[in-house]
Write a protein that holds these residues in place. Structure first.
Motif, mmCIF file in Angstrom:
data_model
loop_
_atom_site.group_PDB
_atom_site.id
_atom_site.type_symbol
_atom_site.label_atom_id
_atom_site.label_comp_id
_atom_site.label_asym_id
_atom_site.label_seq_id
_atom_site.Cartn_x
_atom_site.Cartn_y
_atom_site.Cartn_z
ATOM 1 N N ARG A 78 75.023 57.418 -83.291
ATOM 2 C CA ARG A 78 73.892 58.332 -83.459
ATOM 3 C C ARG A 78 74.144 59.585 -82.651
ATOM 4 N N GLN A 79 73.783 60.698 -83.253
ATOM 5 C CA GLN A 79 73.931 61.977 -82.562
ATOM 6 C C GLN A 79 73.227 63.056 -83.360
ATOM 7 N N LYS A 80 72.497 63.918 -82.653
ATOM 8 C CA LYS A 80 71.871 65.092 -83.259
ATOM 9 C C LYS A 80 71.005 64.746 -84.459
ATOM 10 N N GLY A 81 70.262 63.648 -84.357
ATOM 11 C CA GLY A 81 69.331 63.313 -85.418
ATOM 12 C C GLY A 81 69.934 62.579 -86.593
ATOM 13 N N VAL A 82 71.226 62.241 -86.550
ATOM 14 C CA VAL A 82 71.887 61.511 -87.634
ATOM 15 C C VAL A 82 72.249 60.115 -87.144
ATOM 16 N N LEU A 83 71.917 59.102 -87.949
ATOM 17 C CA LEU A 83 72.285 57.727 -87.651
ATOM 18 C C LEU A 83 73.381 57.273 -88.611
ATOM 19 N N VAL A 84 74.398 56.619 -88.099
ATOM 20 C CA VAL A 84 75.423 55.968 -88.916
ATOM 21 C C VAL A 84 75.183 54.473 -88.793
ATOM 22 N N MET A 85 75.025 53.792 -89.937
ATOM 23 C CA MET A 85 74.585 52.398 -89.935
ATOM 24 C C MET A 85 75.479 51.539 -90.825
ATOM 25 N N SER A 86 75.449 50.247 -90.573
ATOM 26 C CA SER A 86 76.249 49.308 -91.378
ATOM 27 C C SER A 86 75.451 48.726 -92.537
ATOM 28 N N CYS A 87 74.250 49.238 -92.799
ATOM 29 C CA CYS A 87 73.382 48.684 -93.842
ATOM 30 C C CYS A 87 73.991 48.880 -95.228
ATOM 31 N N ASP A 88 73.764 47.911 -96.109
ATOM 32 C CA ASP A 88 74.323 47.884 -97.456
ATOM 33 C C ASP A 88 73.394 48.646 -98.402
ATOM 34 N N VAL A 89 73.831 49.806 -98.890
ATOM 35 C CA VAL A 89 72.999 50.622 -99.777
ATOM 36 C C VAL A 89 73.789 50.999 -101.019
ATOM 37 N N ASN A 90 73.059 51.393 -102.070
ATOM 38 C CA ASN A 90 73.686 51.802 -103.316
ATOM 39 C C ASN A 90 72.769 52.816 -103.986
ATOM 40 N N PHE A 91 73.137 53.305 -105.171
ATOM 41 C CA PHE A 91 72.318 54.265 -105.885
ATOM 42 C C PHE A 91 70.925 53.676 -106.120
ATOM 43 N N GLY A 92 69.896 54.451 -105.802
ATOM 44 C CA GLY A 92 68.523 53.967 -105.869
ATOM 45 C C GLY A 92 67.977 53.618 -104.504
ATOM 46 N N SER A 93 68.887 53.413 -103.533
ATOM 47 C CA SER A 93 68.462 53.083 -102.175
ATOM 48 C C SER A 93 68.000 54.308 -101.397
ATOM 49 N N SER A 94 68.199 55.492 -101.939
ATOM 50 C CA SER A 94 67.764 56.702 -101.248
ATOM 51 C C SER A 94 66.304 56.593 -100.848
ATOM 52 N N GLY A 95 66.008 56.944 -99.610
ATOM 53 C CA GLY A 95 64.642 56.899 -99.126
ATOM 54 C C GLY A 95 64.210 55.543 -98.627
ATOM 55 N N ALA A 96 65.072 54.531 -98.765
ATOM 56 C CA ALA A 96 64.707 53.183 -98.335
ATOM 57 C C ALA A 96 64.443 53.156 -96.835
ATOM 58 N N PRO A 97 63.416 52.438 -96.411
ATOM 59 C CA PRO A 97 63.094 52.395 -94.992
ATOM 60 C C PRO A 97 64.084 51.540 -94.208
ATOM 61 N N ILE A 98 64.472 52.056 -93.067
ATOM 62 C CA ILE A 98 65.280 51.313 -92.105
ATOM 63 C C ILE A 98 64.330 50.827 -91.014
ATOM 64 N N PHE A 99 64.348 49.541 -90.744
ATOM 65 C CA PHE A 99 63.386 48.943 -89.827
ATOM 66 C C PHE A 99 64.050 48.460 -88.538
ATOM 67 N N THR A 100 63.334 48.622 -87.438
ATOM 68 C CA THR A 100 63.677 47.874 -86.248
ATOM 69 C C THR A 100 62.999 46.520 -86.363
ATOM 70 N N MET A 101 63.736 45.469 -86.061
ATOM 71 C CA MET A 101 63.226 44.116 -86.239
ATOM 72 C C MET A 101 62.794 43.483 -84.919
ATOM 73 N N ASP A 102 62.760 44.273 -83.851
ATOM 74 C CA ASP A 102 62.324 43.748 -82.567
ATOM 75 C C ASP A 102 60.801 43.637 -82.534
#
Length: 272
Positions: free
Chosen positions: A176-200
């Motif tokens: 993470r840096q400057k407002g951008v997150l790099v994540m290992s989440c599995d996404v594909n076309f249509g996933s745009s806008g999908a919410p990323i959740f903290t599970m704590d």
């Protein structure tokens, strides 16, 4: 080397561990499996495609800014022909709503070039024509962006799983840096806008939305924006009465500095 390529380069060192620890996608087939996730829905865009969005208030849906643009023309889509299908699963939704207003981040620039600014500002807030008061459809709270290494999760629709949401309960923040997150989440076309959740804690809280996916040296990553400042700015835009559709005003208060983002090179960058 641009900042996102730098971020992804850092993330590669962490990717093997993150991918090994991440859970796979699980289709939410039944009402029991979907319980608690009904606030995530499919955002149908003018009959041409769809994105994923999530309720953060009874009448507000959070999604990615690029979902509100026509991929072929580059123009804003008339949000009056968009529909939010809360909890959409196998031909039925928990609630159906049209869109009253929609604002994109004022500094977001929709074009064909992948830039740090584009990902950082790829956020939109949609006001529904009527609040959703269904007791089964509960809006999600938002939280501060997670730290590198934190466990997160994603609920999304996608091109190959458009009829029901899928949950990836564990993925990770790789950088993470400057407002951008790099994540290992599995996404594909249509996933745009999908919410990323903290599970704590006791409840899932939204910390980001999916902006794009990329692949570097065969390692898939997903990219998203942090929420704190961008979401506050979107709320201010709505409070100021903005968000009415205009053919000429695709971005009502676009900041000219947005065009100065540096192009991304060295990565296979794909908009999901």
């Amino acid at each position: 080397m641009t900042r996102i390529v730098f971020l992804i380069s850092i993330a590669i060192a962490y990717a093997t561990f993150a991918n090994a620890q991440s859970s796979g996608l699980k289709r939410l087939n039944t009402g029991d499996e979907s319980r608690g996730w009904e606030g995530v829905g499919r955002l149908d865009v003018a009959g041409k495609g769809f994105c994923t969005g999530a309720l953060i208030a009874p009448d507000l849906v959070l999604t990615a800014a690029h979902c509100l643009f026509d991929r072929d023309t580059g123009e804003r889509v008339d949000h009056e022909i968009m529909e939010f299908l809360a909890g959409w699963r196998d031909g039925r939704a928990s609630a159906y709503r049209n869109v009253r207003r929609a604002v994109v981040h004022p500094d977001y620039l929709y074009d064909g070039t992948a830039t740090t600014d584009r990902v950082r500002n790829d956020l939109a807030l949609i006001e529904l024509d009527r609040p959703i008061r269904n007791t089964q459809v509960i809006p999600f709270e938002t939280a501060e962006r997670p730290a590198k290494g934190d466990k997160i999760g994603v609920v999304s629709y996608a091109l190959d799983r458009s009829e029901a949401p899928s949950l990836q309960e564990i993925c990770h923040v790789m950088a993470r840096q400057k407002g951008v997150l790099v994540m290992s989440c599995d996404v594909n076309f249509g996933s745009s806008g999908a919410p990323i959740f903290t599970m704590d804690g006791d409840s899932a809280k939204i910390v980001s939305v999916v902006s794009a996916k990329a692949e570097v040296k065969g390692i898939p990553v997903s990219l998203g924006t942090a929420l704190e400042s961008p979401l506050a700015r979107l709320r201010a835009e709505l409070a100021a009465g903005r968000g009415r559709f205009s053919v000429t005003g695709s971005q009502e208060s676009r900041n000219a500095d947005a065009i100065e983002g540096r192009a991304i090179s060295g990565a296979k960058f794909v908009k999901p």
